[in-house]
Design an enzyme around this catalytic site. Structure first.
Site, PDB file in Angstrom:
ATOM      1  N   ASP A  27     -37.196  67.984  82.165  1.00  0.00           N
ATOM      2  CA  ASP A  27     -36.489  67.280  81.265  1.00  0.00           C
ATOM      3  C   ASP A  27     -37.131  65.625  81.350  1.00  0.00           C
ATOM      4  O   ASP A  27     -36.764  64.502  80.895  1.00  0.00           O
ATOM      5  CB  ASP A  27     -35.757  66.871  80.415  1.00  0.00           C
ATOM      6  N   GLU A  61     -38.997  72.344  70.569  1.00  0.00           N
ATOM      7  CA  GLU A  61     -38.262  71.387  71.029  1.00  0.00           C
ATOM      8  C   GLU A  61     -38.609  69.842  71.477  1.00  0.00           C
ATOM      9  O   GLU A  61     -39.598  69.965  72.160  1.00  0.00           O
ATOM     10  CB  GLU A  61     -36.846  71.460  71.447  1.00  0.00           C
TER      11      GLU A  61
HETATM   12  C1  6LW Z   1     -33.369  70.587  76.921  1.00  0.00           C
HETATM   13  C2  6LW Z   1     -34.549  71.396  76.320  1.00  0.00           C
HETATM   14  C3  6LW Z   1     -35.060  72.709  78.005  1.00  0.00           C
HETATM   15  O1  6LW Z   1     -32.243  70.316  75.973  1.00  0.00           O
HETATM   16  O2  6LW Z   1     -34.319  72.640  78.364  1.00  0.00           O
HETATM   17  O3  6LW Z   1     -36.998  72.661  78.706  1.00  0.00           O
HETATM   18  C4  6LW Z   1     -33.085  71.889  76.932  1.00  0.00           C
HETATM   19  N1  6LW Z   1     -36.084  72.633  77.839  1.00  0.00           N
HETATM   20  O4  6LW Z   1     -35.816  70.849  75.606  1.00  0.00           O
HETATM   21  C5  6LW Z   1     -32.165  71.372  78.441  1.00  0.00           C
HETATM   22  O5  6LW Z   1     -32.882  70.617  80.035  1.00  0.00           O
END
Ligand code: 6LW
Length: 534
Positions: free
Chosen positions: A43, A199
């Site tokens: 991230d 996300e």
């Molecule tokens: C994070 C989400 C994700 O909040 O994994 O790769 C989760 N994406 O965006 C935890 O790293």
């Protein structure tokens, strides 16, 4: 003017004109290796101040939280500190593995750095500020919006927007940056291209457009990054025709040793070039389909013409060996193999599991040693156990330590661990059996827990060593302080992989001390710790 003089002058003028008409000699270098942050560093989020780049990555149940790195060239990064270093900022007591701190964002605005993040186990969304990204950072300002993957977008008109994930899509809420409180209604602005888990949103303003970059597909093989744009921060957003702009979940990416790429952030360098940082995981296909190093940080060039869409490394894929022009490179020295625990503090690579019980750790009890009082709780629990660990950063490595254990009881132990989470770890340790010193190798794989090998030793002062390859770990000990190791056993890497153990982290190599549930006075003394990539 005589003819000879005229000719010399003409040649000189021609030469000077030629030199001046050449493009300014570029400072660029060529080529680099991915990942740029190896081992569990997911991230990533990035910002730039003057000519220095800063990056932050997730840290979940480990303390201190949210490592901050700096770089001059986007390729070579140096840890400079952590955002959350005080218990008042970060409560991780009893948080489950892969709980705690999820994806952070790092921004710089008006002389202040901002880290925006979520403690999914306690408190939810917050941001901290600092004048110096190396710290100290402020206590969290909590934002009463329930989500993960928050960011703050500072618009040119002075308004500030909290941008975050939501089940229907990305949500944008204007907030008061002083208090973290919403000052307008929340709006859902874009649901992505229809893949699951939209996300990790970030907004950038460029050429009169608001560009909204997100992750989709979930953080595994189907992962990607997609982008949309609008003239208005609240939308409607038009999806980029090239979407997904990053993914390996397609034919060209299918055999790549890097998989699961997505969750990106963009940055523009001073020379005008654009770059993306994003997460992915390395699968050594030749040996195995299981990955143990967690999600790492990768870098790719971005072609982002004025008024146009960003294209990441041509076709949205990335490789280990990147054959592209780069910024001028400033290599940083590799960390030393040996941590000798002589200077009375731990380097930035070391982490505690959850909030440390500070009185259990000392550099003063025995000069040049890290002393660690055993805790009754064990690595199987989700409590603050006596433990320090660092990331496994490559499949092939060697790690070793010198340990002296002051202990009187059979239930007390100390040593090294290869830990993915509290239900999946391999432990190599010194303990007692019927009052006599013995080295044991234990596997904890879900509900299976067993001692795989043991060997009596004469001394309570021994060395332990773990060697890693893509398929196996080899556990050895030296019954004295000599470099004469005997193998105790091997364990498969796959049982501590993300595929088996689950979760969002990666393997950590740790030193620990535990009394397995009983009151204790045992103390482990670690003289040094070696870690070397092979
Ligand atoms: C994070 C989400 C994700 O909040 O994994 O790769 C989760 N994406 O965006 C935890 O790293």
């Amino acid at each position: 003017m005589n003819k000879r003089y005229f000719n010399i002058m003409t040649s000189l003028i021609c030469f000077v004109t030629l030199v001046l008409s050449q493009p300014v000699k570029s400072d660029n270098s060529f080529g680099y290796k991915n990942p740029v942050l190896s081992g569990f560093n997911p991230d990533p989020s990035i910002c730039k101040v003057d000519s220095t780049f800063y990056m932050v990555t997730s840290s979940f149940e480990y303390f201190p939280g949210l490592p901050i790195y700096s770089s001059k060239d986007l390729i070579h990064w140096q840890p400079i500190g952590h955002c959350l270093t005080r218990e008042s900022q970060l409560k991780l007591q009893n948080v489950p593995s892969s709980g705690g701190l999820f994806a952070p964002a790092l921004r710089y605005h008006d002389g202040l750095f901002y880290v925006i993040c979520t403690n999914v186990s306690q408190g939810g969304n917050f941001y901290c500020t600092a004048k110096d990204p190396a710290g100290e950072w402020s206590d969290p300002i909590w934002v009463p919006i329930n989500s993960i993957d928050p960011d703050i977008f500072f618009d040119e008109d002075g308004k500030t927007y909290f941008v975050t994930q939501g089940s229907e899509g990305v949500r944008v809420t204007e907030i008061d940056i002083k208090t973290g409180q919403p000052v307008a209604e929340e709006r859902t602005v874009w649901g992505g291209i229809g893949d699951r888990y939209p996300e990790a949103p970030h907004i950038y303003k460029k050429d009169g457009f608001y560009y909204l970059l997100i992750g989709e597909g979930g953080t595994e093989y189907a992962h990607s990054a997609t982008i949309a744009r609008s003239r208005n921060v609240y939308g409607p957003y038009d999806s980029c025709p090239l979407n997904p702009i990053i993914t390996h979940c397609n034919r060209i990416g299918q055999e790549n040793v890097i998989q699961g790429v997505g969750h990106a952030d963009f940055i523009q360098a001073n020379d005008g070039s654009w770059w993306a940082v994003f997460l992915g995981f390395r699968i050594p296909w030749l040996y195995t389909n299981f990955h143990i190093l967690g999600r790492e940080t990768f870098l790719a060039p971005v072609d982002w013409p004025k008024g146009g869409w960003p294209q990441v490394n041509g076709n949205g894929t990335v490789s280990i060996n990147m054959e592209v022009p780069t910024l001028k490179q400033y290599p940083v020295s590799k960390p030393k193999v040996r941590t000798d625990f002589d200077n009375g503090k731990l380097g930035f690579e070391w982490k505690y599991l959850r909030n440390p019980i500070n009185e259990n750790y000392s550099f003063n009890d025995k000069k040049g040693h890290l002393s660690m009082k055993a805790t009754p709780c064990t690595l199987d629990e989700t409590k603050p156990v006596s433990f320090i660990g660092r990331r496994q950063t490559e499949y092939n490595f060697m790690a070793a330590t010198s340990l002296k254990l002051n202990s009187e009881k059979d239930n007390e132990e100390a040593g090294m661990t290869i830990i993915q989470n509290n239900t999946h770890h391999y432990d190599l340790y010194l303990t007692k059996k019927n009052g006599k010193n013995i080295v044991q190798l234990r596997a904890k794989v879900g509900s299976h827990k067993y001692i795989a090998a043991e060997y009596p030793v004469d001394s309570d002062n021994i060395r332990l060593r773990i060697e890693g390859t893509p398929l196996q770990y080899t556990f050895s000990y030296s019954p004295s302080q000599k470099d004469e190791y005997k193998e105790l056993g091997k364990m498969d890497t796959r049982y501590v992989s993300t595929e088996i153990a689950g979760g969002f982290t990666g393997v950590m190599i740790g030193l620990y001390a535990s009394s397995n549930g009983l009151p204790t006075n045992a103390v482990a003394y670690y003289d040094w710790f070696d870690y070397e990539e092979k």
